[in-house]
Design an enzyme around this catalytic site. Structure first.
Site, mmCIF file in Angstrom:
data_model
loop_
_atom_site.group_PDB
_atom_site.id
_atom_site.type_symbol
_atom_site.label_atom_id
_atom_site.label_comp_id
_atom_site.label_asym_id
_atom_site.label_seq_id
_atom_site.Cartn_x
_atom_site.Cartn_y
_atom_site.Cartn_z
ATOM 1 N N HIS A 98 0.921 -1.301 -0.150
ATOM 2 C CA HIS A 98 -0.541 0.181 0.060
ATOM 3 C C HIS A 98 1.610 1.217 -0.426
ATOM 4 O O HIS A 98 2.086 1.633 0.676
ATOM 5 C CB HIS A 98 -1.195 -0.054 1.137
ATOM 6 C CG HIS A 98 -2.019 0.903 1.107
ATOM 7 N ND1 HIS A 98 -1.739 2.700 1.362
ATOM 8 C CD2 HIS A 98 -3.367 1.531 1.031
ATOM 9 C CE1 HIS A 98 -3.126 3.230 1.247
ATOM 10 N NE2 HIS A 98 -3.652 2.533 0.163
ATOM 11 N N GLU A 170 -3.661 1.888 -7.310
ATOM 12 C CA GLU A 170 -4.799 3.586 -6.543
ATOM 13 C C GLU A 170 -3.078 4.492 -6.822
ATOM 14 O O GLU A 170 -2.622 4.520 -5.302
ATOM 15 C CB GLU A 170 -4.690 2.414 -4.754
ATOM 16 C CG GLU A 170 -5.218 1.862 -4.520
ATOM 17 C CD GLU A 170 -5.454 1.413 -2.786
ATOM 18 O OE1 GLU A 170 -6.625 1.959 -2.945
ATOM 19 O OE2 GLU A 170 -4.366 1.764 -2.317
ATOM 20 N N GLY A 176 -8.013 9.252 0.174
ATOM 21 C CA GLY A 176 -7.914 9.810 1.076
ATOM 22 C C GLY A 176 -7.663 11.168 1.053
ATOM 23 O O GLY A 176 -8.424 12.073 2.063
ATOM 24 N N GLY A 238 -11.316 4.942 3.667
ATOM 25 C CA GLY A 238 -12.535 5.821 4.454
ATOM 26 C C GLY A 238 -14.261 5.171 4.252
ATOM 27 O O GLY A 238 -14.743 4.988 5.325
HETATM 28 P P1 PGA Z 1 -9.665 5.654 0.226
HETATM 29 O O1 PGA Z 1 -8.026 4.469 0.975
HETATM 30 O O2 PGA Z 1 -10.577 4.901 -0.224
HETATM 31 O O3 PGA Z 1 -9.752 6.317 2.373
HETATM 32 O O4 PGA Z 1 -9.589 6.769 -0.705
HETATM 33 C C1 PGA Z 1 -8.343 4.155 -0.042
HETATM 34 C C2 PGA Z 1 -7.235 3.039 -0.002
HETATM 35 O O5 PGA Z 1 -5.776 3.634 0.661
HETATM 36 O O6 PGA Z 1 -6.545 1.534 -0.110
#
Ligand code: PGA
Length: 255
Positions: A98, A170, A176, A238
């Site tokens: 990640h 991602e 986030g 989130g």
């Molecule tokens: P997010 O995070 O949905 O809060 O943007 C996704 C992730 O980091 O896997």
């Protein structure tokens, strides 16, 4: 999604949220939605919440993931957790690489690769995260960078194991931040990941691979993102912490 060709996987990445005692109660709220879901539902919980999560999903369709694993079998690695420990608990998936681990915990393409190899050797299914920074996107190197991350993560993965791998695209600038990649941007990079896998393992393996999108996916935008051919699910941060929102996303996978 192309459900004729591959499995859709909706995975919640809780990150460093919720306590063990909150875990069972929260998962209970997801069980009915997962029972008649058109996708696989996974919850990636903190290490200390894993026993409660494994207990809570018993008899349900929900699978449990860890958010990290060490690449050695055992030994003097204070604070680390091995694949055998996860398997002993009943964990089936593990998020590897990640961007938060790459950014804050010195995870590199090399350690990501070692962890992927160890997870597969032991029988854990890795969800490998790749994605560019805002600077890289603006510099026009997204494709080159994501293809390279994908190749490095898969180095040495035997062809026989490639069907156990999930890749999550991602973009770091979307995590986030509330700033989601457009459905077309997600589809484009997910498609590039699939072509990269095709170059390494052949067309059939690539077509069968689940490639998720992650980064501010939520109850409002999930249907559009999942509507794209190359977006086979989501890795959701989130919005996975709110049962109502996560249920809507699970439902959005039914299209
Ligand atoms: P997010 O995070 O949905 O809060 O943007 C996704 C992730 O980091 O896997």
């Amino acid at each position: 999604m192309n459900t004729a060709k591959r499995k859709t996987v909706i995975a919640g990445n809780w990150k460093m949220n919720k306590t063990p005692s909150q875990t069972a109660e929260f998962i209970k709220q997801l069980v009915p939605a997962a029972a008649d879901a058109a996708c696989e539902v996974v919850v990636a919980v903190p290490f200390v919440c894993l026993p409660a999560a494994v207990q809570a999903v018993k008899g349900s369709a929900i699978k449990v993931a860890a958010q990290n694993v060490h690449f050695e079998d055992q030994g003097a690695y204070t604070g680390e957790v091995s694949a055998d420990m996860l398997l002993d608990l009943g964990v089936e998936y593990v998020i590897i690489g990640h961007s938060e681990r790459r950014q804050y915990f010195a995870e590199t393409d090399q350690t990501v690769n070692k962890k992927v190899l160890k997870a597969l050797q032991k029988g854990l299914r890795p969800i490998i995260c790749v994605g560019e920074s805002l600077e890289q996107r603006e510099a026009g190197v997204t494709e080159e960078f994501v293809a390279m991350q994908t190749k490095e993560a898969l180095l040495g993965v035997p062809a026989a194991d490639i069907d156990k791998v999930i890749i999550a695209y991602e973009p770091i600038w979307a995590i986030g931040t509330g700033r989601t990649a457009t459905a077309d941007q997600a589809d484009e990079v997910n498609g590039l990941i699939r072509r990269t896998v095709a170059g390494l393992y052949g067309e059939a393996a690539a077509e069968a691979m689940t490639v998720q999108y992650g980064g501010s996916m939520n109850a409002k935008n999930a249907a559009e993102l999942l509507g794209k051919d190359n977006v086979d699910g989501g890795l959701i941060g989130g919005a996975s912490l709110k049962a109502d929102d996560f249920r809507v996303i699970i439902e959005a996978a039914r299209q």
